[in-house]
Design a protein around this motif. Structure first.
Motif, PDB file in Angstrom:
ATOM      1  N   HIS A   1       1.021  -0.872  -0.082  1.00 21.99           N
ATOM      2  CA  HIS A   1       0.205  -0.365  -0.095  1.00 21.99           C
ATOM      3  C   HIS A   1       0.768   1.140   0.073  1.00 21.99           C
ATOM      4  N   THR A   2       1.564   1.377  -1.288  1.00 16.17           N
ATOM      5  CA  THR A   2       2.258   3.021  -1.246  1.00 16.17           C
ATOM      6  C   THR A   2       2.321   2.981  -2.537  1.00 16.17           C
ATOM      7  N   PRO A   3       2.588   4.395  -2.496  1.00 16.79           N
ATOM      8  CA  PRO A   3       2.217   5.047  -3.596  1.00 16.79           C
ATOM      9  C   PRO A   3       3.136   4.043  -4.946  1.00 16.79           C
ATOM     10  N   MET A   4       4.270   3.619  -4.971  1.00 20.25           N
ATOM     11  CA  MET A   4       4.411   2.891  -6.535  1.00 20.25           C
ATOM     12  C   MET A   4       3.611   2.242  -6.800  1.00 20.25           C
ATOM     13  N   TYR A   5       3.280   0.992  -5.852  1.00 18.80           N
ATOM     14  CA  TYR A   5       2.064  -0.020  -6.168  1.00 18.80           C
ATOM     15  C   TYR A   5       0.586   0.635  -6.407  1.00 18.80           C
ATOM     16  N   THR A   6       0.618   1.535  -5.866  1.00 19.07           N
ATOM     17  CA  THR A   6      -0.793   1.787  -5.908  1.00 19.07           C
ATOM     18  C   THR A   6      -0.853   2.376  -7.649  1.00 19.07           C
ATOM     19  N   LEU A   7       0.020   3.012  -7.995  1.00 26.12           N
ATOM     20  CA  LEU A   7       0.767   3.128  -9.310  1.00 26.12           C
ATOM     21  C   LEU A   7       0.342   3.060 -10.121  1.00 26.12           C
TER      22      LEU A   7
ATOM     23  N   ALA B   1       7.562   7.129 -13.804  1.00 27.20           N
ATOM     24  CA  ALA B   1       9.208   7.704 -14.128  1.00 27.20           C
ATOM     25  C   ALA B   1       8.830   9.386 -13.339  1.00 27.20           C
ATOM     26  N   PHE B   2       8.221   9.616 -12.645  1.00 29.96           N
ATOM     27  CA  PHE B   2       8.156  10.194 -11.947  1.00 29.96           C
ATOM     28  C   PHE B   2       8.701   9.412 -10.238  1.00 29.96           C
ATOM     29  N   ASP B   3       7.098   8.756 -10.012  1.00 30.32           N
ATOM     30  CA  ASP B   3       8.118   8.513  -8.675  1.00 30.32           C
ATOM     31  C   ASP B   3       9.492   8.279  -8.335  1.00 30.32           C
ATOM     32  N   ARG B   4       9.862   6.703  -9.626  1.00 26.37           N
ATOM     33  CA  ARG B   4      11.271   6.633  -8.878  1.00 26.37           C
ATOM     34  C   ARG B   4      12.018   7.455  -9.396  1.00 26.37           C
ATOM     35  N   PHE B   5      12.111   8.418 -10.510  1.00 26.35           N
ATOM     36  CA  PHE B   5      12.847  10.262 -10.267  1.00 26.35           C
ATOM     37  C   PHE B   5      13.027  10.734  -8.697  1.00 26.35           C
ATOM     38  N   LEU B   6      11.550  10.103  -7.626  1.00 26.84           N
ATOM     39  CA  LEU B   6      11.750  11.480  -6.538  1.00 26.84           C
ATOM     40  C   LEU B   6      12.039  10.121  -5.558  1.00 26.84           C
ATOM     41  N   ALA B   7      12.163   8.975  -5.328  1.00 27.44           N
ATOM     42  CA  ALA B   7      12.388   8.010  -4.603  1.00 27.44           C
ATOM     43  C   ALA B   7      14.064   8.013  -4.569  1.00 27.44           C
ATOM     44  N   ILE B   8      14.450   7.719  -5.961  1.00 27.45           N
ATOM     45  CA  ILE B   8      15.896   7.800  -5.999  1.00 27.45           C
ATOM     46  C   ILE B   8      16.881   9.480  -5.741  1.00 27.45           C
TER      47      ILE B   8
ATOM     48  N   PRO C   1      15.414  10.781  -1.784  1.00 29.98           N
ATOM     49  CA  PRO C   1      14.987   9.828  -1.313  1.00 29.98           C
ATOM     50  C   PRO C   1      14.311  10.442   0.544  1.00 29.98           C
ATOM     51  N   LEU C   2      15.292  11.455   0.688  1.00 32.12           N
ATOM     52  CA  LEU C   2      14.278  12.109   2.054  1.00 32.12           C
ATOM     53  C   LEU C   2      13.197  12.411   1.957  1.00 32.12           C
ATOM     54  N   HIS C   3      13.096  12.726   0.735  1.00 34.99           N
ATOM     55  CA  HIS C   3      11.823  14.513   1.100  1.00 34.99           C
ATOM     56  C   HIS C   3      10.738  13.511   0.089  1.00 34.99           C
ATOM     57  N   TYR C   4      10.949  12.171   0.147  1.00 35.64           N
ATOM     58  CA  TYR C   4       9.993  11.137  -1.162  1.00 35.64           C
ATOM     59  C   TYR C   4       8.933  10.772   0.264  1.00 35.64           C
ATOM     60  N   PRO C   5       8.779  10.526   0.825  1.00 38.89           N
ATOM     61  CA  PRO C   5       7.239  10.999   2.025  1.00 38.89           C
ATOM     62  C   PRO C   5       6.780  11.948   1.721  1.00 38.89           C
TER      63      PRO C   5
ATOM     64  N   CYS D   1      -1.232  11.285  -5.078  1.00 33.97           N
ATOM     65  CA  CYS D   1      -0.966  10.011  -5.341  1.00 33.97           C
ATOM     66  C   CYS D   1      -2.551   9.709  -6.239  1.00 33.97           C
ATOM     67  N   ALA D   2      -2.793   9.612  -5.517  1.00 32.90           N
ATOM     68  CA  ALA D   2      -4.806   9.594  -6.038  1.00 32.90           C
ATOM     69  C   ALA D   2      -4.757  10.808  -7.095  1.00 32.90           C
ATOM     70  N   ARG D   3      -4.337  12.283  -6.823  1.00 31.08           N
ATOM     71  CA  ARG D   3      -4.545  13.666  -7.083  1.00 31.08           C
ATOM     72  C   ARG D   3      -3.982  13.103  -8.845  1.00 31.08           C
ATOM     73  N   LEU D   4      -2.616  12.293  -9.266  1.00 26.54           N
ATOM     74  CA  LEU D   4      -2.307  11.748  -9.802  1.00 26.54           C
ATOM     75  C   LEU D   4      -2.683  10.917 -10.967  1.00 26.54           C
ATOM     76  N   VAL D   5      -3.147  10.261 -10.431  1.00 26.08           N
ATOM     77  CA  VAL D   5      -4.008   8.825 -11.152  1.00 26.08           C
ATOM     78  C   VAL D   5      -5.633   9.336 -11.472  1.00 26.08           C
ATOM     79  N   ALA D   6      -5.786  10.277 -11.523  1.00 32.57           N
ATOM     80  CA  ALA D   6      -6.942  11.013 -11.943  1.00 32.57           C
ATOM     81  C   ALA D   6      -6.809  11.492 -12.759  1.00 32.57           C
ATOM     82  N   SER D   7      -5.868  13.047 -12.626  1.00 32.91           N
ATOM     83  CA  SER D   7      -5.066  13.816 -13.364  1.00 32.91           C
ATOM     84  C   SER D   7      -4.742  12.858 -14.844  1.00 32.91           C
ATOM     85  N   CYS D   8      -4.264  11.305 -14.841  1.00 30.36           N
ATOM     86  CA  CYS D   8      -4.189  10.170 -15.839  1.00 30.36           C
ATOM     87  C   CYS D   8      -5.304   9.977 -16.890  1.00 30.36           C
ATOM     88  N   TRP D   9      -6.002   9.465 -15.364  1.00 26.98           N
ATOM     89  CA  TRP D   9      -7.345   9.262 -16.734  1.00 26.98           C
ATOM     90  C   TRP D   9      -8.092  10.520 -16.812  1.00 26.98           C
TER      91      TRP D   9
END
Length: 313
Positions: A60-66, A123-130, A133-137, A145-153
Motif C-alpha cells: 500500500h505505497t504510491p509505487m504499487y498504487t500506481l 517515472a516521476f515516482d521513481r525519480f523522487l524515490a532515487i 529519497p529524504l523528501h519522497y514521503p 498519488c490519488a490526484r495524479l491517478v485521476a489526472s492520468c485518467w
C-alpha cells in the motif's frame, strides 16, 4: 462477409465493415482461439497485480498504487478493441455502427494516451524515490498519488476529445470497408468523401504531441536518475537503485517502441498489413508482458501473489 456499402436515408454510411484478418476459415478459427487465450492471460495477469496490491498492506505505497491502476488501465485498454476483434473474426458481416466505430476510436486511443501519462507519472515516482529519497514521503503522499491517478485518467480522455469532434464532422458516403481490425485514424479518414488534409494534420499533431511529450519527459527523468545512480559509491547500491527502474523501463520500451512506429505521423504510406501488425503488437504486447515483467522481477509482488495462491489453494 458484407462488402456492400450501407447508407442511411441521407446518403451517408451508417456502419463500417472491419475487414480484420481475411483468411481461410480454419485460419480464422485458429486466430480466434489464439487471441482469446492471450486476452484471457492478459485479464488474469493484470487482475493478479491488482489483487496482490489490494491484499498486501506492504504494497500500500504510491509505487504499487500506481502499478495497480496501470494494470486496471491495461484491462480497460485491451477490452476496448479485442472483444470486437474476436467477434469480427468469427462473424460473417464484420460490421460496426458509425457511432460504435467513433466510440471505439475514442476509448481505445484515450486509453493509449492515458497509458503514456501513467508511465510518465511512474517515472516521476521513481525519480523522487532515487533522486529525492529524504523528501519522497513528504512529496509523494497518498493524496498526491490519488490526484495524479485521476489526472492520468482525465487527461487521456480530454486529449482525444478534439480528434473525436473533428472526425465526427468528416463526411462518409462510401465505400465503408476499413482494412483493419479496429477503427483506426488513417484508414478511417481514407474513406472520407472529401479531402480532409487539415483534419489529418491536426489529429497527427495531437497524437504526436502526447507521444513525444510523455516520452521525452520519461527520457529526461531517467537521465537525472542515471546521473544520481552513477554517483553512488558502491556497486551493490547502484544495482539496487537501477533494479527498481528496470521493470518500468521494460514496459516503456515495449509501449513506445511500437506506438512510435505508427502514430507519430498518421496517414503515412505504411501498408495495411504492417499497420495491423504493429497495432496488434502494441494493443496486446504491453498488457500481456506487464504482469510478467512486474511479477517475475519484483520480490514483494511475488510474495503477495504466493499468499493469494496459498489462500485459494
Amino acid at each position: 462477409m458484407r462488402t456492400l456499402e450501407t447508407t442511411n436515408v441521407s446518403g451517408f454510411v451508417s456502419e463500417f465493415v472491419l475487414l480484420g484478418f481475411p483468411c481461410r476459415r480454419d485460419t480464422q478459427i485458429f486466430l480466434f482461439v489464439l487471441f482469446s487465450f492471450i486476452y484471457l492471460l492478459i485479464l488474469l495477469g493484470n487482475t493478479s497485480i491488482i489483487c496482490a496490491v489490494w491484499s498486501s498492506p506492504k504494497l500500500h505505497t504510491p509505487m504499487y498504487t500506481l502499478l495497480a491502476n496501470f494494470s486496471f488501465l491495461e484491462i480497460c485498454y485491451v477490452s476496448s478493441d479485442v472483444p470486437q476483434m474476436l467477434a469480427n473474426i468469427i462473424s460473417q458481416t464484420k460490421s460496426i455502427s458509425y457511432a460504435g466505430c467513433l466510440l471505439q476510436f475514442y476509448i481505445f486511443f484515450s486509453m493509449c494516451a492515458a497509458e503514456g501519462l501513467f508511465l510518465s507519472v511512474m517515472a516521476f515516482d521513481r525519480f523522487l524515490a532515487i533522486c529525492r529519497p529524504l523528501h519522497y514521503p513528504a512529496i509523494m503522499t497518498h493524496s498526491l498519488c490519488a490526484r495524479l491517478v485521476a489526472s492520468c485518467w482525465a487527461g487521456g480522455f480530454l486529449w482525444l476529445l478534439t480528434p473525436l469532434i473533428l472526425i465526427s464532422q468528416v463526411p462518409f458516403c462510401g465505400p465503408n470497408i476499413i482494412d483493419h481490425f479496429l477503427c483506426d485514424l488513417a484508414p478511417l479518414l481514407a474513406l472520407s468523401c472529401a479531402p480532409v488534409p487539415g483534419i489529418t494534420l491536426t489529429c497527427g499533431i495531437i497524437s504526436s504531441l502526447i507521444i513525444f511529450l510523455t516520452f521525452l519527459y520519461i527520457i529526461g527523468t531517467y537521465c537525472c536518475v542515471i546521473n544520481v545512480v552513477l554517483q553512488v559509491p558502491s556497486g551493490s547500491g547502484r544495482h539496487k537503485a537501477l533494479s527498481t527502474c528496470a521493470s518500468h523501463l521494460a514496459v516503456v520500451s515495449l509501449f513506445y517502441g511500437s506506438v512510435m512506429v505508427m502514430y507519430v505521423s498518421p496517414g503515412s504510406g505504411d501498408s495495411p498489413g504492417m499497420q495491423k501488425f504493429v497495432t496488434l503488437f502494441y494493443a496486446l504486447a504491453t498488457p500481456f508482458f506487464n504482469p510478467l515483467i512486474y511479477n517475475f522481477r519484483n520480490k514483494d509482488m511475488k510474495d503477495a501473489l504466493k499468499k493469494i495462491l496459498n489462500v485459494l489453494l
